[in-house]
Design an enzyme around this catalytic site. Structure first.
Site, PDB file in Angstrom:
ATOM      1  N   CYS A   2     -15.314   7.990  -8.668  1.00  0.00           N
ATOM      2  CA  CYS A   2     -16.268   7.671  -9.751  1.00  0.00           C
ATOM      3  C   CYS A   2     -15.984   8.568 -10.950  1.00  0.00           C
ATOM      4  O   CYS A   2     -15.159   9.454 -10.900  1.00  0.00           O
ATOM      5  CB  CYS A   2     -17.687   7.933  -9.271  1.00  0.00           C
ATOM      6  SG  CYS A   2     -18.055   7.196  -7.690  1.00  0.00           S
ATOM      7  N   ARG A  27     -12.114   4.749 -13.736  1.00  0.00           N
ATOM      8  CA  ARG A  27     -12.292   5.430 -12.442  1.00  0.00           C
ATOM      9  C   ARG A  27     -13.223   4.653 -11.518  1.00  0.00           C
ATOM     10  O   ARG A  27     -13.416   5.030 -10.369  1.00  0.00           O
ATOM     11  CB  ARG A  27     -12.834   6.840 -12.659  1.00  0.00           C
ATOM     12  CG  ARG A  27     -11.914   7.775 -13.426  1.00  0.00           C
ATOM     13  CD  ARG A  27     -12.581   9.102 -13.698  1.00  0.00           C
ATOM     14  NE  ARG A  27     -12.903   9.805 -12.466  1.00  0.00           N
ATOM     15  CZ  ARG A  27     -12.036  10.601 -11.839  1.00  0.00           C
ATOM     16  NH1 ARG A  27     -10.827  10.780 -12.329  1.00  0.00           N
ATOM     17  NH2 ARG A  27     -12.368  11.210 -10.727  1.00  0.00           N
ATOM     18  N   TRP A  74     -17.576   3.834  -8.382  1.00  0.00           N
ATOM     19  CA  TRP A  74     -16.708   3.032  -7.498  1.00  0.00           C
ATOM     20  C   TRP A  74     -17.329   3.159  -6.127  1.00  0.00           C
ATOM     21  O   TRP A  74     -17.288   4.219  -5.513  1.00  0.00           O
ATOM     22  CB  TRP A  74     -15.289   3.583  -7.524  1.00  0.00           C
ATOM     23  CG  TRP A  74     -14.310   2.790  -6.737  1.00  0.00           C
ATOM     24  CD1 TRP A  74     -14.102   1.439  -6.829  1.00  0.00           C
ATOM     25  CD2 TRP A  74     -13.418   3.271  -5.735  1.00  0.00           C
ATOM     26  NE1 TRP A  74     -13.122   1.071  -5.952  1.00  0.00           N
ATOM     27  CE2 TRP A  74     -12.689   2.151  -5.271  1.00  0.00           C
ATOM     28  CE3 TRP A  74     -13.151   4.506  -5.194  1.00  0.00           C
ATOM     29  CZ2 TRP A  74     -11.719   2.252  -4.282  1.00  0.00           C
ATOM     30  CZ3 TRP A  74     -12.175   4.618  -4.212  1.00  0.00           C
ATOM     31  CH2 TRP A  74     -11.481   3.494  -3.753  1.00  0.00           C
ATOM     32  N   ASN A  98     -19.434  12.533  -7.495  1.00  0.00           N
ATOM     33  CA  ASN A  98     -18.177  11.845  -7.180  1.00  0.00           C
ATOM     34  C   ASN A  98     -17.638  12.488  -5.916  1.00  0.00           C
ATOM     35  O   ASN A  98     -17.525  13.707  -5.824  1.00  0.00           O
ATOM     36  CB  ASN A  98     -17.174  11.998  -8.320  1.00  0.00           C
ATOM     37  CG  ASN A  98     -15.809  11.419  -7.941  1.00  0.00           C
ATOM     38  OD1 ASN A  98     -15.730  10.485  -7.146  1.00  0.00           O
ATOM     39  ND2 ASN A  98     -14.753  12.004  -8.459  1.00  0.00           N
ATOM     40  N   GLY A  99     -17.309  11.679  -4.904  1.00  0.00           N
ATOM     41  CA  GLY A  99     -16.763  12.213  -3.656  1.00  0.00           C
ATOM     42  C   GLY A  99     -17.443  11.540  -2.478  1.00  0.00           C
ATOM     43  O   GLY A  99     -18.088  10.503  -2.621  1.00  0.00           O
ATOM     44  N   GLU A 480       7.650  -2.120  -6.078  1.00  0.00           N
ATOM     45  CA  GLU A 480       6.802  -1.771  -7.228  1.00  0.00           C
ATOM     46  C   GLU A 480       6.479  -3.001  -8.059  1.00  0.00           C
ATOM     47  O   GLU A 480       5.338  -3.181  -8.492  1.00  0.00           O
ATOM     48  CB  GLU A 480       7.516  -0.701  -8.066  1.00  0.00           C
ATOM     49  CG  GLU A 480       6.801  -0.300  -9.332  1.00  0.00           C
ATOM     50  CD  GLU A 480       5.392   0.229  -9.118  1.00  0.00           C
ATOM     51  OE1 GLU A 480       5.054   0.553  -7.968  1.00  0.00           O
ATOM     52  OE2 GLU A 480       4.630   0.292 -10.088  1.00  0.00           O
ATOM     53  N   LYS A 484       2.661  -4.303  -8.778  1.00  0.00           N
ATOM     54  CA  LYS A 484       2.140  -4.541 -10.143  1.00  0.00           C
ATOM     55  C   LYS A 484       1.491  -5.921 -10.211  1.00  0.00           C
ATOM     56  O   LYS A 484       0.385  -6.092 -10.697  1.00  0.00           O
ATOM     57  CB  LYS A 484       3.255  -4.439 -11.176  1.00  0.00           C
ATOM     58  CG  LYS A 484       3.736  -3.060 -11.496  1.00  0.00           C
ATOM     59  CD  LYS A 484       2.750  -2.172 -12.237  1.00  0.00           C
ATOM     60  CE  LYS A 484       1.869  -1.284 -11.484  1.00  0.00           C
ATOM     61  NZ  LYS A 484       2.181  -0.294 -10.553  1.00  0.00           N
ATOM     62  N   GLU A 487      -1.780  -6.297  -7.951  1.00  0.00           N
ATOM     63  CA  GLU A 487      -2.979  -5.494  -8.267  1.00  0.00           C
ATOM     64  C   GLU A 487      -3.625  -5.904  -9.586  1.00  0.00           C
ATOM     65  O   GLU A 487      -4.798  -5.625  -9.796  1.00  0.00           O
ATOM     66  CB  GLU A 487      -2.702  -4.005  -8.234  1.00  0.00           C
ATOM     67  CG  GLU A 487      -1.812  -3.468  -9.313  1.00  0.00           C
ATOM     68  CD  GLU A 487      -1.690  -1.939  -9.236  1.00  0.00           C
ATOM     69  OE1 GLU A 487      -2.606  -1.262  -8.761  1.00  0.00           O
ATOM     70  OE2 GLU A 487      -0.648  -1.427  -9.635  1.00  0.00           O
ATOM     71  N   HIS A 503      15.503 -12.579   8.203  1.00  0.00           N
ATOM     72  CA  HIS A 503      14.826 -12.227   9.469  1.00  0.00           C
ATOM     73  C   HIS A 503      13.345 -12.580   9.428  1.00  0.00           C
ATOM     74  O   HIS A 503      12.544 -11.933  10.095  1.00  0.00           O
ATOM     75  CB  HIS A 503      15.005 -10.721   9.730  1.00  0.00           C
ATOM     76  CG  HIS A 503      16.430 -10.315   9.886  1.00  0.00           C
ATOM     77  ND1 HIS A 503      17.199 -10.641  10.981  1.00  0.00           N
ATOM     78  CD2 HIS A 503      17.258  -9.644   9.035  1.00  0.00           C
ATOM     79  CE1 HIS A 503      18.429 -10.169  10.814  1.00  0.00           C
ATOM     80  NE2 HIS A 503      18.490  -9.560   9.652  1.00  0.00           N
ATOM     81  N   LYS A 602      -8.521   4.188 -10.642  1.00  0.00           N
ATOM     82  CA  LYS A 602      -7.290   4.814 -11.138  1.00  0.00           C
ATOM     83  C   LYS A 602      -6.806   5.907 -10.208  1.00  0.00           C
ATOM     84  O   LYS A 602      -5.618   6.052  -9.988  1.00  0.00           O
ATOM     85  CB  LYS A 602      -7.527   5.399 -12.526  1.00  0.00           C
ATOM     86  CG  LYS A 602      -6.301   6.063 -13.144  1.00  0.00           C
ATOM     87  CD  LYS A 602      -5.165   5.088 -13.306  1.00  0.00           C
ATOM     88  CE  LYS A 602      -3.912   5.754 -13.833  1.00  0.00           C
ATOM     89  NZ  LYS A 602      -2.739   4.833 -13.745  1.00  0.00           N
TER      90      LYS A 602
HETATM   91  C1  AGP Z   1      -0.492   1.908  -8.811  1.00  0.00           C
HETATM   92  O1  AGP Z   1      -0.417   0.972  -9.881  1.00  0.00           O
HETATM   93  C2  AGP Z   1      -1.900   2.118  -8.308  1.00  0.00           C
HETATM   94  N1  AGP Z   1      -2.790   2.438  -9.364  1.00  0.00           N
HETATM   95  C3  AGP Z   1      -1.959   3.064  -7.133  1.00  0.00           C
HETATM   96  O2  AGP Z   1      -1.099   2.550  -6.129  1.00  0.00           O
HETATM   97  C4  AGP Z   1      -1.545   4.528  -7.417  1.00  0.00           C
HETATM   98  O3  AGP Z   1      -0.167   4.590  -7.660  1.00  0.00           O
HETATM   99  C5  AGP Z   1      -1.860   5.367  -6.173  1.00  0.00           C
HETATM  100  O4  AGP Z   1      -3.255   5.310  -5.962  1.00  0.00           O
HETATM  101  C6  AGP Z   1      -1.407   6.828  -6.306  1.00  0.00           C
HETATM  102  O5  AGP Z   1      -2.069   7.442  -7.373  1.00  0.00           O
HETATM  103  P1  AGP Z   1      -1.525   8.889  -7.871  1.00  0.00           P
HETATM  104  O6  AGP Z   1      -0.133   8.692  -8.402  1.00  0.00           O
HETATM  105  O7  AGP Z   1      -2.499   9.298  -8.942  1.00  0.00           O
HETATM  106  O8  AGP Z   1      -1.531   9.803  -6.696  1.00  0.00           O
END
Ligand code: AGP
Length: 607
Positions: A2, A27, A74, A98-99, A480, A484, A487, A503, A602
């Protein structure tokens, strides 16, 4: 994960809190709320949904005050709802958090037995009840008593209508930063929220309580000992955290990559000595020779960067590298010892799974190098060595410039170690320097053709599934590219080693399954051509990412994304950019929330 904000000073804080929350919305955005103290009363507005809904509520039912806290959520405990939105208020106490409070259920049962009435399903409300329980004590002591029984991670901000001249901040594992203004103090979970108000900050450490008053700031440890903490200057400007005319932060950050990569590479190149140097990482030859194995641990996109790093380090340094996910590493009882280097990669420096790997590595005596983008984040303060990526603030939830700057750092690291170990000589360094200096220009070249990729969105934007194929060092790039797309567009996409397609995944191929194939002109190019044929013979549609001399792939593909020639593992960065753009334009075509995709955050500061 959060976002928390706070303010105490002489201005009305409502707009400041809302503006700061807006900069933290990446966040989490399941609900939002703010609370202030005015004339001995706590005033609160909160609701499920995004910040703009809260702004509408405040417009119709205004509140005011010059001390306040705010929160954008969040959801971890309790569904997104008005009742579960922060701040949580009990008696004259208001709390945002937050936590995760791991023992919240047992605490809640105990409080209920003492007559406490709960109105939410959150773990945070337990904190408010615990502090309110000690209402006879001064706020600071009540908070100290309450946090003694909390287990888990927490960044907390507390207000009391009985003591309106102070704002308390408590940090254990979840990030919290204090901004120092002129007779005013601010609080935030992350730096972009503070930038318009101050660049002088103090990153709170674990186990600290801060008492913020208009006329001063006191920081203590949980035992009440006063601590001396020096402020630092944030190297960012507010505009760096703004969109600068782009439609989305993600778009801005994709187009910023040449500059971000240049900013990451240039300061590390010693042109005179033809070598690499890092500000916070240096090893003697003996220390470097003492490293028998390298572990790389990270999550998500950072994990994919680690997979690319494995190829670079093994090819250039000849040191065996194992790459692991943060969420797996600590549960596999990894065989680690002091002759190993543990590299932790994290854009935010706050990812719980990656920080847990740090603890595991520390326990087993490994030397720990952090590769991180956020100055002063937990990772940067708890590892032995540190290499910053200089990507600037990355606001879009989908990581882009962090990824390409992480690959750049891993390449610089490989050259640095290769030179010390005598695996790379000065002549070879000339070639590496040339590639490093050319890289940002080649990235610009690809970005200039972004409109060609945008034109593909209507054709591929309605697909339900995608397959991304790559071989060798391009397999992580395929992973990757798939991440992208999935997500931000919510299309199911899978990255796969191209050699594995026969396979199993080949059963998926038909005219409705676009297949993105990475086709660099390298030793496995003939194999990639065979994969392209396998897909075409099953009516699959091919989007090939290839170099200008890959004529066979270009002819065979339905659509082609051309990459400038480069003879270096840095070419993985060039292959990444079209995949980022493809995901971005398809998401825009589908109308999803590109910067704040559903269910995502994030930085995942919970396990
Ligand atoms: C990637 O686009 C995502 N936002 C997510 O997979 C991110 O890379 C992952 O949570 C790791 O975050 P960090 O690099 O801040 O540790």
């Amino acid at each position: 994960m959060c976002g928390i904000v706070g303010y105490i000073g002489n201005k009305d804080c409502v707009d400041i809190l809302l503006d700061s929350l807006k900069r933290l919305e990446y966040r989490g955005y399941d609900s939002a709320g703010i609370a202030t103290v005015k004339e001995g009363k706590i005033l609160c507005r909160r609701c499920q949904g995004k910040l703009k809904k809260l702004e509408t509520i405040i417009k119709s039912e205004p509140i005011a005050g010059n001390v306040g806290i705010g929160h954008t959520r969040w959801a971890t405990h309790g569904v997104p709802s008005d009742e579960n939105a922060h701040p949580h208020i009990v008696g004259n106490i208001a709390v945002v958090h937050n936590g995760i409070i791991e023992n919240y259920l047992s605490l809640k049962r105990g409080l209920e037995r003492e007559g406490a009435r709960f109105t939410s399903n959150t773990d945070t409300e337990v904190i408010a009840h615990l502090i309110a329980k000690y209402k006879e004590l001064p706020l600071e002591m009540a908070v100290s008593e309450a946090i003694k029984v909390l287990r888990g991670s927490f960044a907390i901000a507390v207000l009391s209508s009985k003591e309106p001249d102070k704002l308390l901040a408590i940090r254990k594992e979840s990030p919290l930063i204090i901004g120092l203004g002129d007779s005013e103090y601010l609080l935030a979970s992350d730096a972009p929220a503070l930038l318009p108000y101050t660049k002088r900050v103090i990153f709170m450490n674990d186990g600290e309580i801060a008492i913020l008053k208009r006329d001063g700031l006191l920081i203590k440890d949980f035992d009440g000992n006063v601590l001396k903490r020096e402020p630092m200057e944030l190297p960012w400007t507010p505009s760096m955290a703004e969109k600068a005319g782009y439609k989305h932060f993600m778009q801005k950050e994709i187009f910023e990559q040449p500059q971000a990569v240049a900013n990451t590479i240039r300061p590390r190149l010693d042109f005179k000595k033809r070598c690499i140097h890092f500000e916070y990482f240096n090893l003697s030859k003996r220390q470097a020779e003492g490293i028998h194995k390298i572990w790389i641990v990270a999550c998500g996109t950072s994990f994919h960067a680690g997979l690319v790093g494995k190829y670079m380090i093994e090819r250039i340094c000849g040191i065996p590298v194992e790459v692991d996910l943060g969420s797996e590493f600590r549960y596999r009882n990894p065989i680690i010892d002091k002759n190993m280097l543990l590299i932790l990669i994290s854009q935010s420096g706050e990812t719980a799974d990656t920080l847990a790997a740090l603890k595991e590595g520390r326990k087993k005596g490994a030397k720990i190098l952090g590769i991180c983008n956020v100055l002063g984040s937990t990772l940067t303060r708890e590892c032995d060595f540190l290499i910053y990526t200089h990507a600037g603030p990355e606001i879009g939830v989908a990581s882009t410039k962090a990824f390409t700057t992480q690959i750049s750092v891993l390449y610089l690291f490989s050259l640095y170690m290769g030179l010390i170990l005598g695996k790379v000589n000065k002549e070879e360094m000339d070639g590496h320097f040339k590639n490093l200096l050319r890289l940002p220009h080649l990235m610009e070249e690809i970005l200039r053709d972004a409109h060609k990729i945008e034109a593909l969105a209507p054709e591929y934007g309605r697909a339900q599934n995608f397959l991304y194929l790559g071989r060798g060092i391009y397999h992580p790039i395929a992973l990757e590219g798939a991440l992208k797309l999935k997500e931000i567009s919510y299309i199911h996409a899978e990255g796969y080693p191209a050699g594995e397609m026969k396979h199993g995944p080949i059963a998926l191929i038909d005219e409705d399954m676009p297949v993105v194939v990475l086709a660099p002109r390298e030793k496995t190019y003939p194999k990639i051509l065979a994969n392209i044929e396998e897909v075409k013979s099953r009516q699959g549609r091919i989007i090939a990412v290839a170099e200008p001399d890959c004529t066979e792939a270009i002819e065979a593909a339905d659509d082609i994304l051309i990459i400038p020639k480069m003879d270096s593992p840095l070419k993985t960065i060039l292959f990444t950019i079209p995949l980022q753009l493809l995901a971005y334009y398809i998401a825009v075509y589908r109308g999803t929330d590109v910067d704040q995709p559903r269910n995502l955050a994030k930085s995942v500061t919970v396990e």
